[in-house]
Design an enzyme around this catalytic site. Sequence first.
Site, PDB file in Angstrom:
ATOM      1  N   ARG A 110      68.099  -7.521 -10.801  1.00  0.00           N
ATOM      2  CA  ARG A 110      68.800  -7.247  -9.550  1.00  0.00           C
ATOM      3  C   ARG A 110      69.466  -8.572  -9.153  1.00  0.00           C
ATOM      4  O   ARG A 110      68.941  -9.484  -9.334  1.00  0.00           O
ATOM      5  CB  ARG A 110      67.688  -6.598  -8.664  1.00  0.00           C
ATOM      6  CG  ARG A 110      67.111  -5.185  -9.202  1.00  0.00           C
ATOM      7  CD  ARG A 110      66.172  -4.812  -7.814  1.00  0.00           C
ATOM      8  NE  ARG A 110      65.676  -3.462  -8.096  1.00  0.00           N
ATOM      9  CZ  ARG A 110      64.325  -3.414  -8.527  1.00  0.00           C
ATOM     10  NH1 ARG A 110      63.812  -4.376  -8.902  1.00  0.00           N
ATOM     11  NH2 ARG A 110      63.786  -2.056  -8.613  1.00  0.00           N
ATOM     12  N   LYS A 133      61.326  -5.493  -5.898  1.00  0.00           N
ATOM     13  CA  LYS A 133      61.310  -4.746  -4.444  1.00  0.00           C
ATOM     14  C   LYS A 133      59.738  -4.639  -4.119  1.00  0.00           C
ATOM     15  O   LYS A 133      58.742  -4.265  -5.011  1.00  0.00           O
ATOM     16  CB  LYS A 133      61.816  -3.322  -4.702  1.00  0.00           C
ATOM     17  CG  LYS A 133      63.290  -3.322  -4.720  1.00  0.00           C
ATOM     18  CD  LYS A 133      63.805  -1.910  -4.751  1.00  0.00           C
ATOM     19  CE  LYS A 133      65.374  -1.766  -4.750  1.00  0.00           C
ATOM     20  NZ  LYS A 133      66.157  -0.559  -4.515  1.00  0.00           N
ATOM     21  N   HIS A 141      75.243  -5.183  -9.964  1.00  0.00           N
ATOM     22  CA  HIS A 141      74.401  -3.974 -10.304  1.00  0.00           C
ATOM     23  C   HIS A 141      75.168  -3.092 -11.512  1.00  0.00           C
ATOM     24  O   HIS A 141      74.474  -2.473 -12.115  1.00  0.00           O
ATOM     25  CB  HIS A 141      74.664  -2.836  -8.996  1.00  0.00           C
ATOM     26  CG  HIS A 141      73.406  -2.028  -8.742  1.00  0.00           C
ATOM     27  ND1 HIS A 141      72.226  -2.390  -8.877  1.00  0.00           N
ATOM     28  CD2 HIS A 141      73.607  -0.908  -8.672  1.00  0.00           C
ATOM     29  CE1 HIS A 141      71.478  -1.459  -8.809  1.00  0.00           C
ATOM     30  NE2 HIS A 141      72.015  -0.483  -8.631  1.00  0.00           N
ATOM     31  N   ARG A 152      73.723  -4.623 -14.262  1.00  0.00           N
ATOM     32  CA  ARG A 152      72.257  -4.060 -14.609  1.00  0.00           C
ATOM     33  C   ARG A 152      72.238  -2.733 -15.427  1.00  0.00           C
ATOM     34  O   ARG A 152      71.536  -2.281 -16.199  1.00  0.00           O
ATOM     35  CB  ARG A 152      71.614  -4.036 -13.263  1.00  0.00           C
ATOM     36  CG  ARG A 152      70.309  -3.506 -13.413  1.00  0.00           C
ATOM     37  CD  ARG A 152      69.787  -3.666 -11.933  1.00  0.00           C
ATOM     38  NE  ARG A 152      68.525  -2.906 -11.422  1.00  0.00           N
ATOM     39  CZ  ARG A 152      67.323  -2.841 -11.775  1.00  0.00           C
ATOM     40  NH1 ARG A 152      67.000  -4.172 -12.349  1.00  0.00           N
ATOM     41  NH2 ARG A 152      66.405  -2.137 -11.432  1.00  0.00           N
ATOM     42  N   HIS A 199      61.209  -0.106 -11.889  1.00  0.00           N
ATOM     43  CA  HIS A 199      61.246   0.956 -11.145  1.00  0.00           C
ATOM     44  C   HIS A 199      59.990   1.618 -10.744  1.00  0.00           C
ATOM     45  O   HIS A 199      59.276   1.633 -11.755  1.00  0.00           O
ATOM     46  CB  HIS A 199      62.190   2.133 -11.776  1.00  0.00           C
ATOM     47  CG  HIS A 199      63.681   1.907 -11.983  1.00  0.00           C
ATOM     48  ND1 HIS A 199      64.592   2.704 -12.802  1.00  0.00           N
ATOM     49  CD2 HIS A 199      64.390   1.194 -11.250  1.00  0.00           C
ATOM     50  CE1 HIS A 199      65.720   2.375 -12.762  1.00  0.00           C
ATOM     51  NE2 HIS A 199      65.695   1.195 -11.653  1.00  0.00           N
ATOM     52  N   TYR A 224      69.808   7.108 -16.342  1.00  0.00           N
ATOM     53  CA  TYR A 224      70.339   6.463 -17.517  1.00  0.00           C
ATOM     54  C   TYR A 224      70.422   7.107 -18.773  1.00  0.00           C
ATOM     55  O   TYR A 224      70.852   6.823 -19.762  1.00  0.00           O
ATOM     56  CB  TYR A 224      69.602   5.007 -17.987  1.00  0.00           C
ATOM     57  CG  TYR A 224      69.899   3.909 -16.785  1.00  0.00           C
ATOM     58  CD1 TYR A 224      71.174   3.422 -16.752  1.00  0.00           C
ATOM     59  CD2 TYR A 224      68.876   3.797 -15.853  1.00  0.00           C
ATOM     60  CE1 TYR A 224      71.194   2.544 -15.478  1.00  0.00           C
ATOM     61  CE2 TYR A 224      68.964   2.934 -14.697  1.00  0.00           C
ATOM     62  CZ  TYR A 224      70.181   2.008 -14.696  1.00  0.00           C
ATOM     63  OH  TYR A 224      70.310   1.370 -13.317  1.00  0.00           O
TER      64      TYR A 224
END
Length: 292
Positions: A143, A167, A232, A235, A258, A267
């Site tokens: 990210r 995150k 992004h 990514r 994730h 994806y």
Amino acid sequence: MSSAIEAFLAMLAVERGAAPNTIAAYRRDLEGAEEIAGDLVKADRAALSRLAGAWSALAPSSLARKSSALRQFFGFLAEEGWRGDDPSAVLPRPAPRRPLPRLLSHAQIEALFAQAEAEALRGDRAGVRMLTLLELLYGSGLRASELVSLPLAAVPRDAPFLTVKGKGGVSRMVPVSGRARRALSQWLEVRGTGGTHLFPSRGAHLTRIRLFQLLRELAARAGIPPEKVSPHVLRHAFATHLLEGGADLRMLQTLLGHASIATTQIYTHVDSARLVALVNERHPLAGRAKHD
């Protein structure tokens, strides 16, 4: 803002490890709801119905986010004894379609790298830094916030991995390709000695906004429409091209950091013809002769 909202946000930070940007988004949604419905601790179904009316023009994704924030908040109120009921059943439950990410083709990726490599060959600091940033965005799927905030200590000495804090403050190990390691080595030679971040700047480290600008400037020089390129998007390209190459979703989930496999499933929009060919070539029965 009510003390109940402050308590809820504190719970998100402490118990769920929510990132500051996530907490700020919840704060905005809850404060906005209180402006329409009044004190949420006392709000009844009629007050929440006013919210539904005020939000009627929102995009489905925005409506879903706001409704989700309120449902979680009212669940928290019930658990903590702030109120004895949960009126959130009247909130709308849209089924937003998550848009497919913008993609760069393999040819566009090659053009970006060709331009970055040509500029890095000059040996100047800016060109080497740009190539290193590009290698880590597309080669490791970082990210933007993870990349710009990398500390020098995250750079591998022997093992081909970076330690990345994602995150919610969750750390993960991210593989670094041989190409990226060579770019990193070259960058460390010209980087200088100041600062504790891998990509230092006057404000401690390179900002996400500046990274965005640098990528678009590189895209323009490579003959690619700048609006097609962002951290992004790179990514997304990393994830999609890995999946096309045979990576499975669970591995991709780990690489991307994730929390849920559902996020990674976006994806699966790979070329349908490739999937058919994969089944025909790799299925256990694919090599068996037909029986009359």
